[in-house]
Each structure stands twice: as C-alpha cells, then as structure tokens.
Enzyme design. Structure first.
Site, short mmCIF file in Angstrom:
data_model
loop_
_atom_site.label_atom_id
_atom_site.label_comp_id
_atom_site.label_asym_id
_atom_site.label_seq_id
_atom_site.Cartn_x
_atom_site.Cartn_y
_atom_site.Cartn_z
N PHE A 15 26.86 37.77 35.78
CA PHE A 15 28.19 38.35 35.66
C PHE A 15 28.87 37.94 34.36
CE2 PHE A 15 32.52 39.29 37.59
CZ PHE A 15 32.28 40.65 37.66
N LYS A 56 33.61 33.57 42.94
CA LYS A 56 34.03 33.92 44.30
C LYS A 56 33.42 32.90 45.27
CE LYS A 56 33.95 38.84 43.10
NZ LYS A 56 33.31 40.16 43.35
N GLY A 67 36.68 42.25 42.78
CA GLY A 67 36.56 43.65 43.19
C GLY A 67 35.11 44.09 43.18
N SER A 70 32.08 45.16 41.76
CA SER A 70 31.70 45.18 40.34
C SER A 70 30.33 44.57 40.12
CB SER A 70 32.75 44.43 39.51
OG SER A 70 33.06 43.16 40.10
N LYS A 105 34.05 37.89 51.78
CA LYS A 105 33.20 39.08 51.90
C LYS A 105 31.73 38.74 51.74
CE LYS A 105 32.22 39.60 47.33
NZ LYS A 105 30.90 39.84 46.70
N ASP A 160 35.33 45.44 47.78
CA ASP A 160 34.20 44.55 47.51
C ASP A 160 33.36 44.32 48.75
OD1 ASP A 160 32.66 43.12 45.76
OD2 ASP A 160 34.06 41.47 45.49
N THR A 167 29.33 45.06 48.86
CA THR A 167 28.39 43.96 49.07
C THR A 167 27.62 44.11 50.37
OG1 THR A 167 30.04 42.58 47.94
CG2 THR A 167 28.22 41.44 48.98
N ARG A 172 23.06 39.87 46.33
CA ARG A 172 22.34 38.63 46.64
C ARG A 172 22.61 38.16 48.07
NH1 ARG A 172 24.70 37.90 41.72
NH2 ARG A 172 26.31 36.54 42.58
#
Length: 390
Positions: free
Chosen positions: A21, A120, A151, A153, A206, A259, A263, A270
């Site tokens: 990222f 996160k 968000g 992404s 999340k 998000d 996910t 992941r």
C-alpha cells in the site's frame, strides 16, 4: 467549509513503509507531481529502487513514478523530516509505536508536517488505536492534528488508476481537508469527516469480518451466506464502534460498509484469504508463514476480543473468529453455533456509550462530553470537545 477550487501547491512527501500500500500511494502521489521520498528499512530495496524505479517485492510489474526517491535503512533524521510537508505512515499497526518513538524528536517544532496514517488495526497488548499511540509517543498536540485515510482501496487497482474513493478524517478538520487536497484526483476521490475514531475502528474491524467471509467461502457456502455475513458484520461493527464513542454514521460510509464489502468479497484480500484457507482446513501457522504479507485481521481479532469483553458488548461473529484463530475451535463447529443461536433483534445500539473514546481524548488534552450520538458543537469535533487551535 468549502475547499479551494485552485490547484493545491505541490508537496514534499515522506512515505514511511515500502510495502504494497505504501508503494501504490507513493506512486499515486508521484504521478500527482509531488516530490516523494519512500523510506524502507531494507538497504537492498533502497539501492534497487533508486536504479530501477520498481518495487522488487510488491507490484513488481508496475513501473513507478520517477518522482519517487527511496531512503533508508536508517530512520530519516530531523533535518529530513523538517523539510517535508507531509509524512505518510504506511506501516503495520504493530510497528507504529516504535516508528513514532524514533521520529518524535523531529516533531517538536512549532510547525508540524501533515501526518497521514493509512494503517488499519488495533495494537496488541494495549488495544490502542493509532490515535492513542500517537498521543502516547508524540503528545496530544500531534495527535489532534493527525489525519487518517481509509476506504475500499486495493493497491493493484490504484496503480492502474481505476476510480477509487476514500474517507479522510481528523479531529482538526482543516488537516483532513489539506490531506484531501494532496491526494484528490479524478481517479482518486476523497471525502472528509470528523470522526477519526470511527474511521479507525471501521478500518480495523472489517478485516476480522473478512476472515469470516473467507471461511464461509472456504466451507463451500455461497451468496446468501456471504450477504448475511457482510450485513451482520456491519451491524456488529456499528454496535462496537458506537459503544466505543464513534458515530454510527461513519460505518455507513466508505471506511465502513464500503471497505467491508470490498474486503469480504474479493479473493485477493489478504484477510479473506486467511479465512478461505482456514475454511479449507489449513492450519493458521501454515497460512501465516506462506501468505507473503501481513493480514492485520489476525492480530486485530485478539485486540478486539479484549475490547468487546471490557465493554460487555455481544459480538458473536467477532468472538467466533477469535476462538477459531486463538483457541483452536473447529471452523464447522463455529458456523453451527453461530447459526444455532436463538432469534434476536436485528439492529440495536448500546445504551451506554463513549467511555473508551472519552479516555482516549483525555490523552489528547481534550475535555469530552459523549452521548453516543453526533454531538452538536461550535467547533470541529463531533465528540463534544473544545478543540484548541493547533
């Protein structure tokens, strides 16, 4: 407050963390004509990148912006930090405290760089959000100005300039607006807010529910099950976040349901992958060893379990995920017990709210008055504090 329509001045940006990222955001900012410095603790990476302008470990096929220069492995010194307009932290949550402790002596001047955090997770051991880690290591003044981006992404889509939208939040609204100006492009939209606690919780939680969604797919369940998990996961996230002191509305935005949906529904996630492989019967240790990157949901599940126990909040899905990950509970048994629970009310917010946020904000030197709803205030904060001018 409306944002200026004139183009923002270009910035000198230090990106801390050369992972998946961090690399994609460095590339995005470089293509926005910012002067970008990408820090890595790997000397070999630094040398390779400055010759080839490619990341040998992530996004390997993508030629990165020539506006990026790699630094490291030593942590950037005071002179370097004070030359930057923006510090972008793209390191795993478990490494934030160590990195900030090393940088703290460089963050004592009257003028602070814009500090943006995109990690996160919840710190294991302390159960601290990044906002609290910042306050612990750098003081309340720095934490009050910290900005958070979250968000739906995925890095591989950002580097291909596919349309992406994110939430940007800070206790100091002008800092969120500045971060939005730095990032905003026709392919990368930014929406600002004043609930960094909710944004952080949504981004961290999340990942836990993405593990649940992956487990369901690994067990062979299909669309009905996934839709149920996403919806009930959102309900749990909102209940936990509201009890903590966040606004329930935050969980309906990009950092929350946006998000969460991404996910939980993508095999390239992941955290979803960890759950899928658990559902297929693999051992967690083998999955982590061969995953190739960090799945923050695994560590977040441990911190989250302590938080919901402290708050005495019922969060059945999160509890089952914790038991599968850390108590060796069988995945099929976990599903059976979830589905065998008695009927209950679908949507319910807790009556007692805000104690965790109140303690956190006190570390920032802010008086608080939290009632679980959006608090009407004459200044920037939805948490009901009088925010001192930075």
């Amino acid at each position: 407050m409306s944002m200026s329509s004139s183009p923002p001045p270009k910035s000198r940006v230090l990106v801390l963390g050369a992972g998946n990222f961090g690399t994609c955001l460095a590339d995005h900012l470089g293509d926005c004509d910012h002067e970008v410095f990408l820090w890595s603790r790997d000397h070999g990476f630094v040398e390779y990148f400055n010759v080839h302008h490619r990341n040998p470990n992530y996004l390997k096929d993508h030629a990165l912006s020539t506006n990026i220069h790699a630094l490291g492995p030593e942590i950037p010194n005071r002179e370097t930090v004070q030359q930057m307009d923006v510090l972008l932290f793209a390191i795993p949550t478990q490494g934030v405290r160590e990195t900030l402790t090393k940088l703290q002596p460089s963050l004592t001047g009257e003028k602070l760089p814009l500090m943006i955090f995109v990690n996160k997770g919840i710190e294991t051991g302390t159960q601290a959000l990044t906002l609290e880690i910042i306050a612990d290591t750098c003081g309340g003044r720095v934490a009050r100005q910290a900005t958070f981006i979250s968000g739906p992404s995925f890095a591989k889509e950002i580097v291909r300039r596919q349309p992406t939208s994110v939430s940007v939040a800070s206790l100091t609204e002008s800092r969120a607006e500045k971060a939005s100006e730095v990032f905003h492009q026709p392919w990368f939209r930014c929406y600002t807010g004043r609930d960094p606690i909710g944004l952080e919780l949504a981004g961290a939680l999340k990942n836990v529910y993405a593990i649940a969604a992956g487990m369901a797919d690994g067990l062979g369940f299909e669309n009905n099950t996934r839709a149920s998990l996403i919806t009930r996961g959102l309900a749990e996230m909102t209940k936990i976040g509201t009890h903590y002191g966040a606004s329930p509305l935050t969980f309906l935005g990009l950092a929350g349901v946006g998000d969460l949906f991404l996910t939980c529904s993508s095999p390239t996630s992941r955290n979803y992958t960890v759950g899928y492989r658990l559902g297929k019967g693999e051992a967690l240790e083998d999955i982590i060893r061969t995953l190739g990157s960090v799945a923050e949901g695994v560590t977040t599940a441990k911190g989250l379990k302590k938080i919901i126990d402290e708050m005495d909040v019922t969060a059945s899905i999160a509890t089952e995920i914790y038991q599968v990950l850390y108590e060796g509970k069988d995945v099929k048994t976990s599903v059976q017990e979830l589905m065998s629970r008695p009927p209950s009310r679908e949507l319910e917010l807790p009556e007692k709210t805000g104690e965790h946020a109140k303690r956190l904000l006190s570390k920032l030197g802010l008086a608080t008055c939290i009632n679980g709803d959006i608090v009407k205030t004459t200044y920037t904060s939805q948490y009901g504090h009088e925010c001192p001018v930075p």
